[in-house]
Enzyme design. Structure first.
Site: not given
Ligand code: EPZ
Length: 424
Positions: A22-23, A118, A123, A308, A400
């Site tokens: 998915k991701n 969320c 996030r 995850d 999902r």
């Molecule tokens: C991706 O989310 C995945 N989603 C998530 O999977 C996964 O948990 C996550 O990466 C971490 O591996 C998809 O690929 C669609 P991040 P993403 O940006 O990209 C902070 C699932 O269950 N952050 O790597 O949104 C954030 O809050 C989902 O399949 C900021 O502060 O994750 C987090 O603490 C859930 N500012 C950390 O960085 C930003 O602009 C890492 O998040 C972006 C992120």
């Protein structure tokens, strides 16, 4: 609304085939907006999130056909006809923000609703936006909508360091930079397999990206991308979830069609706990050893233990003799499964973000409720290991992100039944 009835206590056994990720598929579908010719994607899983991003790219001008039997999606976007990702879609799926980079690259303008909080934390998308700014886009926030615009329509290559490692921001800024003028250097990038898959897709379409899968990515801007056919990688989180399903029921499960390198951190932990693992090029078989014991794990960015799989692993911890410790280090609020596990008889306390699990208790079936996708998977696993019947509500969360979850579990002998109706 649909719900699951699970009769626990049965050891899973047999083989399961892993679906496309998915991701990994989500950013590829968004990246197709960069290309006017035809994009053919193979191994696209039939999931709610995939249908949501399909609707989104269609609303922006893409023509999409999806064969959910063959798992093939074809996408052609001769012209971008709209530049806005509306709140209704962004609020149901954060990955909707993935269209921002491609829109900025292709037409120099994008409007995307701010995702807001969320279930697993705040996030924010500030890092995505700073990355676009460094490429010359100007940002404004109007009534909850981020409006990004590029003077002269063309982004300009630059050097940008991600404040913290972010999968989404790395993907989004990389997609924006492929058509920028000149060279972009991205530092402190996410190294997740989904980023490598996206860079492979873009390069196969004519982009010039080097270093994906390392901390530093260099992108030489090109004028345009061309048609291509490309395969989505196997889902590493689904792979991990089925290994954990085998492990929690003390069964013997062969996971086929996966890429073991992408779940190395999980394999190390299962080995430490006492499981036997038979790892081949595209398959992994898990069986329990004679003595299992608790383990301590902290989630980290790839190649560390994935956030995850934190909640499904915690369900396993509940069944292991002795103490286990889990530290969630990526998201601030990803322990919502714990309340439900407690209802099943688990013994878990959380202090300052550290979850301490006193394992070895026999979990018992209960009425429980999913709070997000991976928390949902954790509950299904716990219910499979529990004594008696569980009723699991809000299964739209697992819909999902897990393709044919109950059918795959049933084929392994799991007693999981989808029922329709009730309060949801
Ligand atoms: C991706 O989310 C995945 N989603 C998530 O999977 C996964 O948990 C996550 O990466 C971490 O591996 C998809 O690929 C669609 P991040 P993403 O940006 O990209 C902070 C699932 O269950 N952050 O790597 O949104 C954030 O809050 C989902 O399949 C900021 O502060 O994750 C987090 O603490 C859930 N500012 C950390 O960085 C930003 O602009 C890492 O998040 C972006 C992120």
């Amino acid at each position: 609304m649909d719900y699951y009835i699970v009769h626990g206590g049965k050891k899973l056994s047999g083989e399961v085939q892993i679906s496309g990720s998915k991701n990994a598929a989500l950013p590829l579908i968004a990246a197709s907006l960069l290309i006017s010719g035809e994009v053919i994607l193979e191994n696209v899983p039939d999931l709610m999130d995939i249908r949501t991003i399909k609707d989104l790219v269609e609303s922006l001008g893409a023509m999409v056909e999806y064969d959910n039997k063959k798992k093939i999606m074809s996408i052609a976007t001769p012209k971008i006809t709209n530049i806005e990702a509306p709140y209704d879609l962004v609020k149901t799926m954060r990955a909707s923000t993935y269209v921002m980079g491609p829109l900025l690259a292709r037409v120099g303008e994008a409007r995307v609703s701010m995702p807001g909080g969320c279930a697993i934390g705040q996030r924010p998308i500030d890092i995505h936006l700073s990355g676009f700014e460094s490429l010359g886009a100007q940002m404004s926030l109007e009534h909850g909508v981020v409006h990004a615009q590029v003077q002269g329509k063309k982004l300009q290559g630059s050097t940008f360091r991600f404040r913290i490692v972010s999968v989404g921001a790395t993907a989004n800024v990389m997609m924006a930079a492929v058509l920028a003028k000149g060279t972009t250097r991205l530092e402190n990038c996410a190294m997740e397999p989904e980023i490598v898959n996206l860079a492979g897709f873009l390069n196969a379409a004519g982009a010039k990206i080097q270093g994906a899968g390392t901390k530093d990515i260099v992108i030489e801007g090109v004028k345009q991308l061309h048609s291509l056919r490309y395969k989505v990688i196997p889902d590493r989180i689904e792979t991990g979830t089925f290994l954990l399903a085998g492990a929690i029921t003390r069964g013997k499960v062969l996971v086929n069609g996966c890429d073991p390198v992408t779940v190395d951190a999980l394999l190390m932990e299962l080995h430490r706990i006492g499981y036997h693992l038979d790892v081949k090029k595209n398959s992994i078989e898990v069986t329990p050893g004679k003595q299992l014991h608790g383990v301590d794990i902290k989630t980290k960015v790839f190649p560390g233990f994935p956030t995850d799989l934190q909640s499904p692993m915690m369900s396993l911890m509940c069944t292991l003799p002795g103490l286990s410790v889990m530290i969630e280090d990526i998201f601030e609020n990803r322990y919502t499964h714990i309340g439900e596990l407690l209802r099943m008889g688990a013994d878990i306390i959380v202090e300052n973000g550290v979850a301490i699990v006193r394992g070895g208790q026999q979990l018992t079936g209960a009425q429980i409720m999913m709070t997000d996708l991976r928390a949902g998977a954790a509950l299904v696993l716990a219910a499979l290991a529990a004594d008696g019947e569980s009723e699991i509500r809000r299964i739209y969360h697992t819909d999902r992100g897990y393709e044919e979850l109950e059918a795959k579990l049933q084929a392994l002998g799991g007693k999981v039944e989808r029922r329709t109706g009730g309060k949801g």
